[in-house]
Motif scaffolding. Structure first.
Motif, PDB file in Angstrom:
ATOM      1  N   UNK A  87      28.675  -9.782  86.473  1.00 23.80           N
ATOM      2  CA  UNK A  87      27.557  -9.169  86.084  1.00 23.80           C
ATOM      3  C   UNK A  87      27.526  -8.130  84.999  1.00 23.80           C
ATOM      4  N   UNK A  88      28.711  -8.326  84.301  1.00 23.66           N
ATOM      5  CA  UNK A  88      28.815  -7.500  82.897  1.00 23.66           C
ATOM      6  C   UNK A  88      29.086  -8.353  81.815  1.00 23.66           C
ATOM      7  N   UNK A  89      28.495  -9.595  81.583  1.00 25.96           N
ATOM      8  CA  UNK A  89      28.570 -10.246  80.452  1.00 25.96           C
ATOM      9  C   UNK A  89      27.303  -9.778  79.520  1.00 25.96           C
ATOM     10  N   UNK A  90      27.805  -9.411  78.403  1.00 24.55           N
ATOM     11  CA  UNK A  90      26.745  -9.036  77.301  1.00 24.55           C
ATOM     12  C   UNK A  90      26.310 -10.189  76.524  1.00 24.55           C
ATOM     13  N   UNK A  91      27.060 -11.468  76.801  1.00 26.69           N
ATOM     14  CA  UNK A  91      26.687 -12.568  75.956  1.00 26.69           C
ATOM     15  C   UNK A  91      25.516 -13.373  76.740  1.00 26.69           C
ATOM     16  N   UNK A  92      24.882 -12.761  77.663  1.00 25.50           N
ATOM     17  CA  UNK A  92      23.909 -13.581  78.388  1.00 25.50           C
ATOM     18  C   UNK A  92      22.584 -13.631  77.673  1.00 25.50           C
ATOM     19  N   UNK A  93      22.445 -12.630  77.074  1.00 21.34           N
ATOM     20  CA  UNK A  93      21.095 -12.214  76.518  1.00 21.34           C
ATOM     21  C   UNK A  93      21.375 -11.345  75.204  1.00 21.34           C
ATOM     22  N   UNK A  94      20.483 -11.567  74.224  1.00 19.00           N
ATOM     23  CA  UNK A  94      20.811 -10.588  72.810  1.00 19.00           C
ATOM     24  C   UNK A  94      20.822  -9.275  73.386  1.00 19.00           C
ATOM     25  N   UNK A  95      21.285  -8.571  72.443  1.00 17.12           N
ATOM     26  CA  UNK A  95      21.389  -7.037  72.834  1.00 17.12           C
ATOM     27  C   UNK A  95      20.056  -6.409  72.804  1.00 17.12           C
ATOM     28  N   UNK A  96      18.975  -6.963  72.197  1.00 17.45           N
ATOM     29  CA  UNK A  96      17.732  -6.361  72.288  1.00 17.45           C
ATOM     30  C   UNK A  96      16.841  -6.284  73.365  1.00 17.45           C
ATOM     31  N   UNK A  97      17.427  -7.496  74.300  1.00 19.43           N
ATOM     32  CA  UNK A  97      16.651  -7.598  75.539  1.00 19.43           C
ATOM     33  C   UNK A  97      17.597  -6.986  76.710  1.00 19.43           C
ATOM     34  N   UNK A 104      10.295 -14.418  75.527  1.00 24.71           N
ATOM     35  CA  UNK A 104       9.459 -13.726  74.438  1.00 24.71           C
ATOM     36  C   UNK A 104       7.875 -14.863  74.595  1.00 24.71           C
ATOM     37  N   UNK A 105       8.068 -16.034  74.946  1.00 16.74           N
ATOM     38  CA  UNK A 105       6.780 -16.596  75.001  1.00 16.74           C
ATOM     39  C   UNK A 105       5.972 -16.072  76.140  1.00 16.74           C
ATOM     40  N   UNK A 106       6.639 -15.809  77.446  1.00 17.71           N
ATOM     41  CA  UNK A 106       5.877 -15.225  78.275  1.00 17.71           C
ATOM     42  C   UNK A 106       5.387 -13.844  78.164  1.00 17.71           C
ATOM     43  N   UNK A 107       6.084 -13.166  77.332  1.00 21.07           N
ATOM     44  CA  UNK A 107       5.799 -12.091  77.111  1.00 21.07           C
ATOM     45  C   UNK A 107       4.271 -12.064  76.159  1.00 21.07           C
ATOM     46  N   UNK A 108       4.221 -13.055  75.498  1.00 20.75           N
ATOM     47  CA  UNK A 108       3.170 -13.407  74.517  1.00 20.75           C
ATOM     48  C   UNK A 108       1.867 -13.755  75.330  1.00 20.75           C
ATOM     49  N   UNK A 109       2.410 -14.646  76.453  1.00 20.66           N
ATOM     50  CA  UNK A 109       1.519 -14.806  77.476  1.00 20.66           C
ATOM     51  C   UNK A 109       0.657 -13.604  78.046  1.00 20.66           C
ATOM     52  N   UNK A 141      27.049 -24.612  76.566  1.00 24.09           N
ATOM     53  CA  UNK A 141      26.173 -24.610  77.698  1.00 24.09           C
ATOM     54  C   UNK A 141      25.339 -23.255  77.807  1.00 24.09           C
ATOM     55  N   UNK A 142      26.281 -22.268  77.644  1.00 23.68           N
ATOM     56  CA  UNK A 142      25.640 -21.101  77.777  1.00 23.68           C
ATOM     57  C   UNK A 142      24.870 -20.541  76.700  1.00 23.68           C
ATOM     58  N   UNK A 143      25.290 -20.936  75.453  1.00 19.62           N
ATOM     59  CA  UNK A 143      24.595 -20.790  74.213  1.00 19.62           C
ATOM     60  C   UNK A 143      23.052 -21.519  74.447  1.00 19.62           C
ATOM     61  N   UNK A 144      23.239 -22.614  74.713  1.00 19.00           N
ATOM     62  CA  UNK A 144      21.772 -23.175  74.986  1.00 19.00           C
ATOM     63  C   UNK A 144      20.740 -22.436  76.055  1.00 19.00           C
ATOM     64  N   UNK A 145      21.590 -22.253  77.044  1.00 22.29           N
ATOM     65  CA  UNK A 145      20.481 -21.281  78.099  1.00 22.29           C
ATOM     66  C   UNK A 145      20.123 -20.243  77.545  1.00 22.29           C
ATOM     67  N   UNK A 146      21.018 -19.410  76.916  1.00 19.63           N
ATOM     68  CA  UNK A 146      20.693 -18.252  76.209  1.00 19.63           C
ATOM     69  C   UNK A 146      19.639 -18.456  75.278  1.00 19.63           C
ATOM     70  N   UNK A 147      19.646 -19.317  74.464  1.00 22.13           N
ATOM     71  CA  UNK A 147      18.651 -19.528  73.401  1.00 22.13           C
ATOM     72  C   UNK A 147      17.287 -20.091  74.115  1.00 22.13           C
ATOM     73  N   UNK A 148      17.463 -20.741  75.224  1.00 21.37           N
ATOM     74  CA  UNK A 148      16.053 -21.347  75.887  1.00 21.37           C
ATOM     75  C   UNK A 148      15.448 -19.815  76.445  1.00 21.37           C
ATOM     76  N   UNK A 149      16.407 -19.032  77.012  1.00 19.02           N
ATOM     77  CA  UNK A 149      15.940 -17.991  77.860  1.00 19.02           C
ATOM     78  C   UNK A 149      15.409 -17.045  76.964  1.00 19.02           C
ATOM     79  N   UNK A 150      15.981 -16.637  75.880  1.00 20.10           N
ATOM     80  CA  UNK A 150      14.957 -15.747  74.959  1.00 20.10           C
ATOM     81  C   UNK A 150      13.811 -16.272  74.478  1.00 20.10           C
ATOM     82  N   UNK A 151      13.780 -17.656  74.271  1.00 20.35           N
ATOM     83  CA  UNK A 151      12.326 -18.099  73.940  1.00 20.35           C
ATOM     84  C   UNK A 151      11.347 -17.959  74.986  1.00 20.35           C
TER      85      UNK A 151
END
Ligand code: ADP
Ligand code: MG
Length: 621
Positions: free
Chosen positions: A309-319, A358-363, A345-355
């Motif tokens: 629960x302390x992995x800073x790489x799961x999401x970019x810092x601004x999130x 952000x798209x949910x926020x747009x909604x 794997x994690x990079x793909x999950x992270x990229x998709x999660x950010x998208x």
């Protein structure tokens, strides 16, 4: 037995907890259960990745045992346990340096904020809200010695050797007057359901159950053990089976927050990668949002097993304000931090999660504008950080951030600004470099007001850094009104012959101001003011240079400003007509100094400014 004193900060913290946070003493149970759950997570992880732990027995569970008569409660777990050293350092000092700093910063009402507990790792001490004596017996996994830690939560604690059959921790609470209400099985069940229902491990309650006995015609108490939580990885259940309350409860149990989340996004990805993500947006920005040592809010699970629960790489810092869970089917259970950093794997999950986020926020912005406003009032700033760092999502982020503007009250989006653009307008304009009130009264805005062009007021300190790197919104140019180059939208006002006739005065001003200015020119952007300071396209504004110096960057070269003069202003016209003398000399400096003042830049030589002003005043009175 050895007596030890609490670290000073612990004593302070205990005071704070006991005196300021009394309004919800029931959270002591949530805190202790969450510690047990953490301890079980840690041991489970070790049994998966570490050979020396693989052979150890592991029967993960949390047991609450209630003794109503003696008013005591034990909370036991079969988790990682604590060694003698651990007991001293984890329960006698504040391990996290962030907590220390944080405590010293707190004052007044902020102290009453219950979010503190848990969020800053002070959870264990909440036991002293309800108990006048706390005993902790713990045995660390892999060791055979156990120790007892005892304290009244006042000055210090004792440590002595003890017995414990298996690894884990048992916490014995002697309820005080306030805590006596929790020596009640019904109440305990209610609290567990409320806060800890979705802890991944079973929680059992052992208590004296009263039941009516038909033969003896009276109720008889029997010692009973029941599982009291659902212990399900709720995020793995289909959305259709979950209620809003399920989500809210899970959110509260994983974050320790009191308030409901603003909204949540639950996604199950099936395809080349399989994973589940559940993200929550807290209704209030986390207290450590702007601290370097912020606590990560997203937990990583692999196949329902907690990993870290302390992995800073799961999401970019601004999130970093996002809370929640990422649960992957494809990562190995023994994934280490080093592997995570470059794991595809994690990079793909992270990229998709950010998208996704952000798209949910747009909604939300499109469909629930009021909710979105609440969101923006907490998180506009981190989104701007994203504009600075996350190039891939810049377009979306530009649509998500909100701005102050000369045209509307409150906040506006770039899409709305675009919609308000006038037919022939080429660019969207913004001004940076000072407080909102300074910017709103800046002479730089005069021509835009006159031409009825909207200008965005960017009054956040780092706005200039962020937006100087962003040239376009879609196909529209974003332009700073602080910069020298004039845009096409203003061009038609520049009458070349005016500039030509002004030339003698411009030369005179240049000669007087010498090396304090880079250039003096005729302005097309002024209406009411005689003069203004502008910056070069590629240079930081004067205000920005000031800020960079204030932040300790000593090697900023002193860039000279460019002074622009309003050819249509009465003062300028009179100056042009007047022959050289002491008055024109004073006027030259006053035009320069007042332009600096309007930029919010302090004068190098205020005394001369005042002398000149008084000489001119004297002439006019
Ligand atoms: P936090 O849980 O945020 O770290 P706490 O005050 O709740 O802060 O706990 C302090 C520390 O004490 C924990 O980080 C952990 O190392 C240790 N600890 C507390 N309870 C247990 C437990 N049941 N088993 C093992 N370690 C524990
Ligand atoms: Mg804790």
């Amino acid at each position: 037995m050895s007596k030890r004193e609490f670290q000073t900060e612990v004593s302070q913290l205990l005071q704070l907890i006991i005196h300021s946070l009394y309004s919800h003493p029931e959270i002591f149970l949530r805190e202790l259960i969450s510690n047990s759950s953490d301890a079980l997570d840690k041991l489970r992880h070790l049994t998966l990745v570490d050979e020396s732990y693989k052979s150890l027995p592991f029967d993960p569970r949390i047991d609450l045992e209630l003794n109503e008569e003696s008013k005591t409660l034990t909370i036991s777990d079969t988790g990682i346990g604590m060694s003698e050293e651990d007991l001293v350092s984890h329960l006698g000092t504040i391990a996290r340096s962030g907590t220390k700093n944080f405590l010293s910063q707190l004052s007044g009402d902020a102290r009453k904020d219950s979010n503190l507990i848990g969020q800053f790792g002070v959870g264990f001490y909440s036991a002293f809200m309800v108990a006048d004596k706390v005993e902790v017996v713990s045995r660390k996994a892999g060791e055979d010695k156990a120790y007892r830690w005892t304290s009244d939560g006042k000055t210090g604690f004792d440590i002595e050797p003890a017995e414990r059959a298996v690894a884990g921790t048992t916490i014995l609470l002697h309820f005080n007057e306030e805590g006596a209400q929790y020596a009640n099985s019904w109440r305990l069940k209610e609290i567990v359901k409320k806060y800890s229902n979705h802890i991944a491990f079973p929680i059992f309650l052992t208590y004296d159950k009263s039941e009516w006995n038909e033969t003896e015609k009276k109720s008889i108490k029997t010692r009973t053990t029941e599982q009291v939580n659902a212990a399900s990885a709720l995020w793995r259940r289909p959305k259709s089976e979950l209620t809003d309350d399920d989500y809210k409860e899970l959110y509260k149990s994983i974050t320790g927050d009191w308030e409901d989340p603003l909204f949540w996004f639950h996604t199950k990805a099936e395809g080349s990668l399989e994973y589940t993500t559940l993200f929550f947006i807290p209704s209030k920005a986390p207290l450590d949002l702007y601290q370097a040592e912020y606590k990560v809010g997203v937990k990583l699970y692999v196949k329902r097993v907690f990993i870290m629960d302390d992995a800073k790489e799961l999401l970019p810092q601004y999130l970093r304000f996002v809370r929640g869970i990422i649960d992957s089917e494809d990562l190995p259970l023994n994934v280490s931090r080093e592997i995570l950093q470059q794991n595809k794997v994690l990079t793909s999950i992270r990229t998709a999660s950010v998208k996704k986020i952000l798209s949910e926020l747009k909604n939300v912005a499109a469909n629930q504008p009021e909710q979105y406003l609440k969101f923006i009032s907490e998180y506009n700033r981190p989104l701007k950080e994203g504009l600075y760092g996350d190039f891939a999502n810049r377009e979306t982020l530009l649509d998500l951030v909100r701005f102050k503007s000369t045209k509307v009250d409150g906040l506006t989006s770039l899409a709305d600004v675009k919609a308000r653009m006038k037919g022939e307008q080429k660019s969207i304009y913004y001004i940076t470099g000072g407080s909102e009130s300074l910017l709103r009264t800046s002479p730089l805005l005069e021509i835009y007001k006159k031409k009825d062009l909207e200008v965005l007021i960017l009054d956040d300190e780092f706005d200039e850094i962020v937006f100087s790197g962003i040239e376009k919104y879609g196909d529209i140019d974003l332009k700073s009104v602080n910069k020298t180059s004039t845009s096409e939208d203003l061009k038609d006002d520049a009458e070349p012959d005016k500039a030509e006739s002004l030339k003698p005065l411009l030369d005179k001003l240049k000669a007087t101001l010498g090396d304090r200015v880079k250039d003096v020119r005729a302005s097309v952007r002024l209406a009411d003011s005689p003069s203004v300071i502008v910056s070069d396209e590629e240079e930081p504004s004067i205000k920005m240079q000031q800020m960079m110096r204030a932040m300790g960057q000593k090697d900023i070269p002193a860039l000279k400003p460019t002074l622009e003069i309003n050819p249509d202003h009465e003062i300028v016209k009179k100056l042009l007509a007047r022959s050289d003398d002491a008055v024109t000399d004073d006027a030259a400096w006053l035009l320069f100094d007042q332009a600096l003042l309007m930029e919010g830049v302090p004068l190098q030589d205020p005394a001369s400014f005042v002398h000149r002003l008084n000489r001119i005043l004297n002439l006019s009175i």
